[in-house]
Design a protein around this motif. Structure first.
Motif, PDB file in Angstrom:
ATOM      1  N   THR A  86     -19.031 -14.535 -19.926  1.00 57.86           N
ATOM      2  CA  THR A  86     -17.679 -14.563 -19.387  1.00 57.86           C
ATOM      3  C   THR A  86     -17.140 -13.143 -19.354  1.00 57.86           C
ATOM      4  O   THR A  86     -17.349 -12.369 -20.274  1.00 57.86           O
ATOM      5  CB  THR A  86     -16.739 -15.458 -20.210  1.00 57.86           C
ATOM      6  OG1 THR A  86     -15.397 -15.276 -19.734  1.00 57.86           O
ATOM      7  CG2 THR A  86     -16.770 -15.123 -21.687  1.00 57.86           C
ATOM      8  N   ALA A  87     -16.438 -12.821 -18.301  1.00 57.78           N
ATOM      9  CA  ALA A  87     -15.868 -11.480 -18.176  1.00 57.78           C
ATOM     10  C   ALA A  87     -14.530 -11.377 -18.873  1.00 57.78           C
ATOM     11  O   ALA A  87     -13.943 -10.312 -18.895  1.00 57.78           O
ATOM     12  CB  ALA A  87     -15.709 -11.125 -16.706  1.00 57.78           C
ATOM     13  N   SER A  88     -14.040 -12.465 -19.435  1.00 56.45           N
ATOM     14  CA  SER A  88     -12.696 -12.416 -19.987  1.00 56.45           C
ATOM     15  C   SER A  88     -12.672 -12.420 -21.499  1.00 56.45           C
ATOM     16  O   SER A  88     -11.606 -12.476 -22.092  1.00 56.45           O
ATOM     17  CB  SER A  88     -11.859 -13.565 -19.426  1.00 56.45           C
ATOM     18  OG  SER A  88     -11.733 -13.407 -18.026  1.00 56.45           O
ATOM     19  N   LYS A  89     -13.824 -12.383 -22.147  1.00 65.39           N
ATOM     20  CA  LYS A  89     -13.864 -12.084 -23.574  1.00 65.39           C
ATOM     21  C   LYS A  89     -13.974 -10.564 -23.618  1.00 65.39           C
ATOM     22  O   LYS A  89     -15.026  -9.992 -23.364  1.00 65.39           O
ATOM     23  CB  LYS A  89     -15.072 -12.727 -24.253  1.00 65.39           C
ATOM     24  CG  LYS A  89     -15.137 -12.400 -25.750  1.00 65.39           C
ATOM     25  CD  LYS A  89     -16.401 -12.929 -26.386  1.00 65.39           C
ATOM     26  CE  LYS A  89     -16.482 -12.510 -27.849  1.00 65.39           C
ATOM     27  NZ  LYS A  89     -17.766 -12.931 -28.490  1.00 65.39           N
ATOM     28  N   LEU A  90     -12.861  -9.931 -23.884  1.00 64.09           N
ATOM     29  CA  LEU A  90     -12.737  -8.500 -23.650  1.00 64.09           C
ATOM     30  C   LEU A  90     -12.562  -7.717 -24.930  1.00 64.09           C
ATOM     31  O   LEU A  90     -11.954  -8.200 -25.892  1.00 64.09           O
ATOM     32  CB  LEU A  90     -11.523  -8.231 -22.754  1.00 64.09           C
ATOM     33  CG  LEU A  90     -11.571  -8.848 -21.362  1.00 64.09           C
ATOM     34  CD1 LEU A  90     -10.193  -8.846 -20.728  1.00 64.09           C
ATOM     35  CD2 LEU A  90     -12.568  -8.106 -20.482  1.00 64.09           C
ATOM     36  N   THR A  91     -13.051  -6.495 -24.909  1.00 63.71           N
ATOM     37  CA  THR A  91     -12.735  -5.545 -25.963  1.00 63.71           C
ATOM     38  C   THR A  91     -11.856  -4.470 -25.338  1.00 63.71           C
ATOM     39  O   THR A  91     -12.193  -3.910 -24.292  1.00 63.71           O
ATOM     40  CB  THR A  91     -13.998  -4.977 -26.624  1.00 63.71           C
ATOM     41  OG1 THR A  91     -13.611  -4.099 -27.668  1.00 63.71           O
ATOM     42  CG2 THR A  91     -14.887  -4.248 -25.647  1.00 63.71           C
ATOM     43  N   PHE A  92     -10.711  -4.233 -25.953  1.00 65.98           N
ATOM     44  CA  PHE A  92      -9.714  -3.314 -25.440  1.00 65.98           C
ATOM     45  C   PHE A  92      -9.694  -2.027 -26.249  1.00 65.98           C
ATOM     46  O   PHE A  92      -9.960  -2.020 -27.450  1.00 65.98           O
ATOM     47  CB  PHE A  92      -8.312  -3.931 -25.567  1.00 65.98           C
ATOM     48  CG  PHE A  92      -7.998  -5.022 -24.584  1.00 65.98           C
ATOM     49  CD1 PHE A  92      -8.446  -6.311 -24.801  1.00 65.98           C
ATOM     50  CD2 PHE A  92      -7.229  -4.759 -23.468  1.00 65.98           C
ATOM     51  CE1 PHE A  92      -8.143  -7.328 -23.906  1.00 65.98           C
ATOM     52  CE2 PHE A  92      -6.905  -5.780 -22.572  1.00 65.98           C
ATOM     53  CZ  PHE A  92      -7.363  -7.057 -22.797  1.00 65.98           C
ATOM     54  N   GLY A  93      -9.335  -0.944 -25.587  1.00 70.42           N
ATOM     55  CA  GLY A  93      -9.035   0.282 -26.283  1.00 70.42           C
ATOM     56  C   GLY A  93      -7.652   0.222 -26.900  1.00 70.42           C
ATOM     57  O   GLY A  93      -6.943  -0.778 -26.768  1.00 70.42           O
ATOM     58  N   THR A  94      -7.266   1.304 -27.561  1.00 72.22           N
ATOM     59  CA  THR A  94      -5.964   1.368 -28.224  1.00 72.22           C
ATOM     60  C   THR A  94      -4.825   1.396 -27.219  1.00 72.22           C
ATOM     61  O   THR A  94      -3.775   0.838 -27.446  1.00 72.22           O
ATOM     62  CB  THR A  94      -5.881   2.598 -29.136  1.00 72.22           C
ATOM     63  OG1 THR A  94      -6.945   2.540 -30.077  1.00 72.22           O
ATOM     64  CG2 THR A  94      -4.549   2.653 -29.865  1.00 72.22           C
ATOM     65  N   GLY A  95      -5.010   2.056 -26.109  1.00 72.31           N
ATOM     66  CA  GLY A  95      -3.971   2.117 -25.091  1.00 72.31           C
ATOM     67  C   GLY A  95      -3.341   3.488 -24.961  1.00 72.31           C
ATOM     68  O   GLY A  95      -3.319   4.274 -25.916  1.00 72.31           O
ATOM     69  N   THR A  96      -2.837   3.789 -23.787  1.00 65.29           N
ATOM     70  CA  THR A  96      -2.058   4.996 -23.524  1.00 65.29           C
ATOM     71  C   THR A  96      -0.698   4.585 -23.015  1.00 65.29           C
ATOM     72  O   THR A  96      -0.604   3.786 -22.080  1.00 65.29           O
ATOM     73  CB  THR A  96      -2.734   5.880 -22.457  1.00 65.29           C
ATOM     74  OG1 THR A  96      -3.932   6.415 -22.986  1.00 65.29           O
ATOM     75  CG2 THR A  96      -1.810   7.029 -22.051  1.00 65.29           C
TER      76      THR A  96
END
Lengths: 115, 115
Positions: B99-109
């Motif tokens: 699945t493409a929606s089990k995601l790992t995210f960065g911290t964000g800007t």
């Protein structure tokens, strides 16, 4: 509905209490995801449902966390014996099929504060 | 999943200027990336995605560039507007999950648009 709906928007609870967070996905979306977002961080995956079954619960931090989706639509994330470290925004997302590159749509989140 | 991180926690840009938000990833096998925008009090919103067989993809006022050699991608926003003020995340699916929606995210800007 028009989008993913999460209730309540905010929840304040005392340490040790039990809480339930609700997610109403977009109608027709078979895949549903829960994420947790701590302050200043990106969302972290918790659990993924395909239909009624939990296809992947590898992100649940411990056995105090549990989620259900009994009819393949609305999902409830349940947290027992809440701890202050559980304070975060809990996000729900849904996608049409969960396979391939189908876009996930996020709700606005439930902000949980454990005092 | 492998880590996905961002170089700059906060970016301040004048209205009308172009914005560039950077992201580094560590898994050389990653083949799909997504940029999300998250406004205050809302869930992440899909902006644009790119596959590893592409170097560049354009949307409306946004362009994503992918440099696989140095494992880096960037989001460019043209003619930045006050409504672009938000936190931007790059994300990638966990490998081999179907699945493409089990995601790992960065911290964000955080992008701040000044008038």
């Amino acid at each position: 509905g028009a989008g993913v709906s999460q209730t309540p928007s905010n929840k304040v609870t005392e340490k040790g209490k039990y809480v339930e967070l609700r997610c109403d996905p977009i109608s027709g979306h078979t895949a549903l995801y829960w994420y947790r977002q701590s302050l200043g961080q990106g969302p972290e995956f918790l659990i993924y449902f395909q239909g009624t079954g939990a296809a992947d619960d590898s992100g649940l931090p411990n056995d105090r966390f549990f989620a259900v989706r009994p009819e393949g639509s609305v999902s409830t994330l349940k947290i027992q014996r809440t701890e202050r470290g559980d304070s975060a925004v809990y996000l729900c997302a849904s996608s049409f099929s969960g396979t391939g590159d189908t876009e996930a749509f996020f709700g606005q989140g439930t902000r949980l504060t454990v005092v | 999943g492998e880590s996905v991180g961002l170089h700059l926690p906060t970016l301040s840009v004048q209205e009308g200027d172009n914005s560039i938000i950077n992201c580094a990833y560590s898994n050389s096998a990653s083949d799909y990336f997504i940029w999300y925008k998250q406004e205050s009090g809302k869930g992440p919103q899909f902006i644009i995605d790119i596959r590893s067989n592409m170097d560049k993809r354009q949307g409306q006022r946004v362009t994503v560039l992918l440099n696989k050699t140095v494992k880096h991608l960037s989001l460019q926003i043209a003619a930045t507007q006050p409504g672009d003020s938000a936190v931007y995340f790059c994300a990638e699916p966990y490998a081999y999950t179907g699945t493409a929606s089990k995601l790992t995210f960065g911290t964000g800007t955080r992008l701040q648009v000044t008038l």
